[in-house]
Design an enzyme around this catalytic site. Structure first.
Site, PDB file in Angstrom:
ATOM      1  N   GLN A  15       0.768  -1.225   0.091  1.00 56.08           N
ATOM      2  CA  GLN A  15       0.136  -0.038  -0.033  1.00 56.08           C
ATOM      3  C   GLN A  15       0.834   1.348  -0.070  1.00 56.08           C
ATOM      4  O   GLN A  15       0.410   2.237  -0.692  1.00 56.08           O
ATOM      5  CB  GLN A  15      -0.840  -0.002   1.081  1.00 56.08           C
ATOM      6  CG  GLN A  15      -1.375  -0.624   2.107  1.00 56.08           C
ATOM      7  CD  GLN A  15      -2.086   0.110   3.175  1.00 56.08           C
ATOM      8  OE1 GLN A  15      -2.958   0.925   2.759  1.00 56.08           O
ATOM      9  NE2 GLN A  15      -1.721   0.035   4.246  1.00 56.08           N
ATOM     10  N   VAL A 129      11.395   2.288   6.344  1.00 55.96           N
ATOM     11  CA  VAL A 129      10.172   2.509   6.694  1.00 55.96           C
ATOM     12  C   VAL A 129       9.427   1.502   7.426  1.00 55.96           C
ATOM     13  O   VAL A 129       8.653   1.440   8.444  1.00 55.96           O
ATOM     14  CB  VAL A 129       9.239   3.081   5.486  1.00 55.96           C
ATOM     15  CG1 VAL A 129       7.829   3.228   5.769  1.00 55.96           C
ATOM     16  CG2 VAL A 129       9.868   4.149   4.730  1.00 55.96           C
ATOM     17  N   ASP A 159       5.756  11.099  12.203  1.00 55.50           N
ATOM     18  CA  ASP A 159       5.589  11.545  13.615  1.00 55.50           C
ATOM     19  C   ASP A 159       5.959  13.277  13.579  1.00 55.50           C
ATOM     20  O   ASP A 159       4.952  13.742  14.165  1.00 55.50           O
ATOM     21  CB  ASP A 159       6.363  11.059  14.618  1.00 55.50           C
ATOM     22  CG  ASP A 159       6.335   9.424  14.351  1.00 55.50           C
ATOM     23  OD1 ASP A 159       5.344   8.939  14.492  1.00 55.50           O
ATOM     24  OD2 ASP A 159       7.542   8.834  13.791  1.00 55.50           O
ATOM     25  N   HIS A 187       9.991   5.473  16.798  1.00 60.15           N
ATOM     26  CA  HIS A 187       8.911   5.486  15.891  1.00 60.15           C
ATOM     27  C   HIS A 187       7.926   4.434  16.676  1.00 60.15           C
ATOM     28  O   HIS A 187       7.688   3.350  16.189  1.00 60.15           O
ATOM     29  CB  HIS A 187       8.897   5.397  14.385  1.00 60.15           C
ATOM     30  CG  HIS A 187       7.693   5.218  13.729  1.00 60.15           C
ATOM     31  ND1 HIS A 187       6.847   6.299  13.584  1.00 60.15           N
ATOM     32  CD2 HIS A 187       7.064   4.246  13.128  1.00 60.15           C
ATOM     33  CE1 HIS A 187       5.751   5.582  13.026  1.00 60.15           C
ATOM     34  NE2 HIS A 187       5.836   4.724  12.718  1.00 60.15           N
TER      35      HIS A 187
HETATM   36  P1  NAD Z   1       1.554  -3.833   2.987  1.00 57.71           P
HETATM   37  O1  NAD Z   1       1.162  -5.159   3.657  1.00 57.71           O
HETATM   38  O2  NAD Z   1       0.515  -3.360   2.200  1.00 57.71           O
HETATM   39  O3  NAD Z   1       2.974  -4.117   1.917  1.00 57.71           O
HETATM   40  C1  NAD Z   1       3.922  -4.509   2.364  1.00 57.71           C
HETATM   41  C2  NAD Z   1       4.688  -5.330   1.157  1.00 57.71           C
HETATM   42  O4  NAD Z   1       6.008  -5.595   1.366  1.00 57.71           O
HETATM   43  C3  NAD Z   1       3.718  -6.204   0.535  1.00 57.71           C
HETATM   44  O5  NAD Z   1       3.526  -6.143  -0.807  1.00 57.71           O
HETATM   45  C4  NAD Z   1       4.871  -7.722   0.932  1.00 57.71           C
HETATM   46  O6  NAD Z   1       4.559  -8.528  -0.070  1.00 57.71           O
HETATM   47  C5  NAD Z   1       6.078  -7.068   0.764  1.00 57.71           C
HETATM   48  N1  NAD Z   1       7.291  -7.546   1.328  1.00 57.71           N
HETATM   49  C6  NAD Z   1       7.198  -8.625   2.492  1.00 57.71           C
HETATM   50  N2  NAD Z   1       8.531  -8.980   2.629  1.00 57.71           N
HETATM   51  C7  NAD Z   1       9.280  -8.459   1.740  1.00 57.71           C
HETATM   52  C8  NAD Z   1      10.611  -8.648   1.516  1.00 57.71           C
HETATM   53  N3  NAD Z   1      11.017  -9.574   2.233  1.00 57.71           N
HETATM   54  N4  NAD Z   1      11.160  -7.930   0.580  1.00 57.71           N
HETATM   55  C9  NAD Z   1      10.290  -7.363  -0.312  1.00 57.71           C
HETATM   56  N5  NAD Z   1       9.161  -6.997   0.059  1.00 57.71           N
HETATM   57  C10 NAD Z   1       8.387  -7.701   0.982  1.00 57.71           C
HETATM   58  O7  NAD Z   1       2.055  -2.860   3.939  1.00 57.71           O
HETATM   59  P2  NAD Z   1       2.163  -1.178   3.862  1.00 57.71           P
HETATM   60  O8  NAD Z   1       1.057  -0.617   4.619  1.00 57.71           O
HETATM   61  O9  NAD Z   1       2.818  -0.900   2.689  1.00 57.71           O
HETATM   62  O10 NAD Z   1       3.516  -1.103   5.172  1.00 57.71           O
HETATM   63  C11 NAD Z   1       4.730  -1.457   4.932  1.00 57.71           C
HETATM   64  C12 NAD Z   1       5.429  -1.404   6.476  1.00 57.71           C
HETATM   65  O11 NAD Z   1       5.590  -0.077   6.677  1.00 57.71           O
HETATM   66  C13 NAD Z   1       4.661  -2.093   7.599  1.00 57.71           C
HETATM   67  O12 NAD Z   1       5.671  -2.508   8.347  1.00 57.71           O
HETATM   68  C14 NAD Z   1       4.350  -0.743   8.168  1.00 57.71           C
HETATM   69  O13 NAD Z   1       3.818  -1.078   9.593  1.00 57.71           O
HETATM   70  C15 NAD Z   1       5.468   0.189   8.058  1.00 57.71           C
HETATM   71  N6  NAD Z   1       4.723   1.796   8.145  1.00 57.71           N
HETATM   72  C16 NAD Z   1       5.915   2.413   8.724  1.00 57.71           C
HETATM   73  C17 NAD Z   1       5.534   3.866   8.810  1.00 57.71           C
HETATM   74  C18 NAD Z   1       6.612   4.602   9.383  1.00 57.71           C
HETATM   75  O14 NAD Z   1       6.349   5.910   9.726  1.00 57.71           O
HETATM   76  N7  NAD Z   1       7.834   4.159   9.738  1.00 57.71           N
HETATM   77  C19 NAD Z   1       4.359   4.309   8.379  1.00 57.71           C
HETATM   78  C20 NAD Z   1       3.300   3.601   7.853  1.00 57.71           C
HETATM   79  C21 NAD Z   1       3.728   2.358   7.720  1.00 57.71           C
HETATM   80  C1  LMR Z   2       1.932   4.866  11.610  1.00 55.35           C
HETATM   81  O1  LMR Z   2       2.590   5.301  12.306  1.00 55.35           O
HETATM   82  O2  LMR Z   2       1.070   5.053  10.794  1.00 55.35           O
HETATM   83  C2  LMR Z   2       2.736   3.476  11.147  1.00 55.35           C
HETATM   84  O3  LMR Z   2       3.843   3.264  11.773  1.00 55.35           O
HETATM   85  C3  LMR Z   2       1.679   2.191  10.981  1.00 55.35           C
HETATM   86  C4  LMR Z   2       1.608   1.926  12.567  1.00 55.35           C
HETATM   87  O4  LMR Z   2       1.626   0.545  12.490  1.00 55.35           O
HETATM   88  O5  LMR Z   2       1.145   2.716  13.123  1.00 55.35           O
END
Ligand code: NAD
Ligand code: LMR
Length: 326
Positions: A15, A129, A159, A187
């Site tokens: 996503q 991320v 954040d 985070h």
């Molecule tokens: P998602 O499930 O929609 O997408 C994750 C994708 O990663 C999937 O398509 C999956 O197939 C792929 N994937 C899994 N293992 C993999 C690997 N070894 N190599 C390559 N691709 C791989 O999730 P998302 O909503 O896109 O979120 C991704 C990550 O980002 C989550 O861990 C989420 O918690 C994190 N996130 C972090 C922040 C932040 O502020 N740091 C904010 C939002 C989300």
């Molecule tokens: C966020 O802050 O929105 C992401 O890290 C997703 C989560 O698990 O909170």
């Protein structure tokens, strides 16, 4: 036109990437004169979905996109890259803390750290991320000994942006009027969004809000914003996370012109924080480098909050030490 740069995005069929890839392709990261070659990494089971994303990128006929490498091999994905956005990993669901993902996602970042070490340019800029982002970045860095320390960072920019927006809304101002918000530490729900150095319209923010709102409303709202979005959307933040990732990388690459932003970077001991952990700090960026803002006065309230999030990061580090390279 300049020579193209190579930008890897992992989790490219997920996503966040569905927003991130198209914004990078449109020039939002490095500007309208910088062509890009996109390196898109997924797991084998998601390669069909990734093919669909590649079809859509092609259908946009983006002027800046020179080539697309779509692969399930991290060694191919990270070959000669200039930038790496490590998004791919499992998101949390309702009721989970981000550190509950530690075990599920840690392995990914040890493999990818090694692949970065073996393939990326030595001056690669990497942003993690995928959650728990700080400790995943630490794992990647520990497995990439030939990449200079500090080139692998983690995202607290979402954040930071959330904090700016919450304060601006409270005061009936625009986020542009808010300067020097700092997000210290992890985070996670222990992060410390600090307003003690913040100014709104050039006046101290804490003179414009009361202490009760700051401690009991603002701080928990920013700390819990990710969970609130999961509850409301039924899925974790995506477009805002992509936007923050672009802000982090663009500022690092192109500079902040003196403005302070928050980045999680390896601690050098600044502000008494344990050296080595990936800790959210106030930084300024110039000439493709970031620099921790030094010399800020820290009061007792802030010190205790900074310590709480440091303690959590030390615990997370202990839990994943077995994944550090030799
Ligand atoms: P998602 O499930 O929609 O997408 C994750 C994708 O990663 C999937 O398509 C999956 O197939 C792929 N994937 C899994 N293992 C993999 C690997 N070894 N190599 C390559 N691709 C791989 O999730 P998302 O909503 O896109 O979120 C991704 C990550 O980002 C989550 O861990 C989420 O918690 C994190 N996130 C972090 C922040 C932040 O502020 N740091 C904010 C939002 C989300
Ligand atoms: C966020 O802050 O929105 C992401 O890290 C997703 C989560 O698990 O909170």
């Amino acid at each position: 036109m300049k020579e193209p740069v190579r930008i890897a995005i992992t989790g490219a069929a997920g996503q966040i990437s569905y927003s991130l890839i198209f914004r990078i392709a449109a020039g939002d990261l490095l500007g309208p004169k910088q062509p890009v070659i996109l390196h898109l990494l997924e797991i084998p089971q998601a390669m069909d979905a990734l093919e669909g994303v590649v079809m859509e990128v092609n259908d946009c006929a983006f002027p800046l996109v020179r080539d697309i490498v779509a692969t399930d091999d991290p060694n191919v994905a990270f070959k000669d890259i200039d930038y790496g956005l490590l998004v791919g990993s499992r998101p949390r669901g309702p009721g989970m803390e981000r550190k509950d993902l530690l075990e599920a996602n840690a392995e990914i970042f040890s493999v990818q750290g090694k692949a970065l070490n073996d393939n990326a340019k030595r001056d690669v800029k990497v942003l993690v991320v995928g959650n728990p982002a700080n400790t995943n970045a630490l794992i990647a860095a520990e497995n990439a000994p030939d990449i200079p320390s500090g080139q692998i960072t983690a995202m607290v920019r979402l954040d930071h942006n959330r904090a700016k927006s919450q304060l601006a809304q409270k005061l009936g101002k625009h986020a542009n009027d808010v300067k020097t918000v700092i997000v210290w530490g992890n985070h996670s729900s222990t992060q410390f969004p600090d307003l003690s150095h913040c100014k709104v319209d050039d006046k101290p923010a804490l003179d414009q809000v009361d202490q009760d709102w700051y401690e009991n409303d603002f701080i928990p709202t920013v700390q819990q914003r990710g969970a609130a979005i999961i509850k409301a959307r039924g899925a974790s933040s995506a477009a805002s996370a992509a936007s923050a990732a672009i802000d982090h990388m663009r500022d690092w690459a192109l500079g902040t012109e003196g403005y302070v932003v928050s980045m999680a970077v390896p601690s050098d001991g600044s502000y008494g924080i344990e050296p080595g952990i990936m800790y959210g700090y106030p930084v300024t960026c110039d000439g493709g480098k970031y620099k921790i803002v030094e010399g800020l006065e820290i009061d007792d309230f802030s010190r205790s909050r900074m310590k709480a999030t440091e303690d959590e990061l030390r615990e997370e580090r202990e839990a994943v030490k077995h994944l550090f390279g030799k």
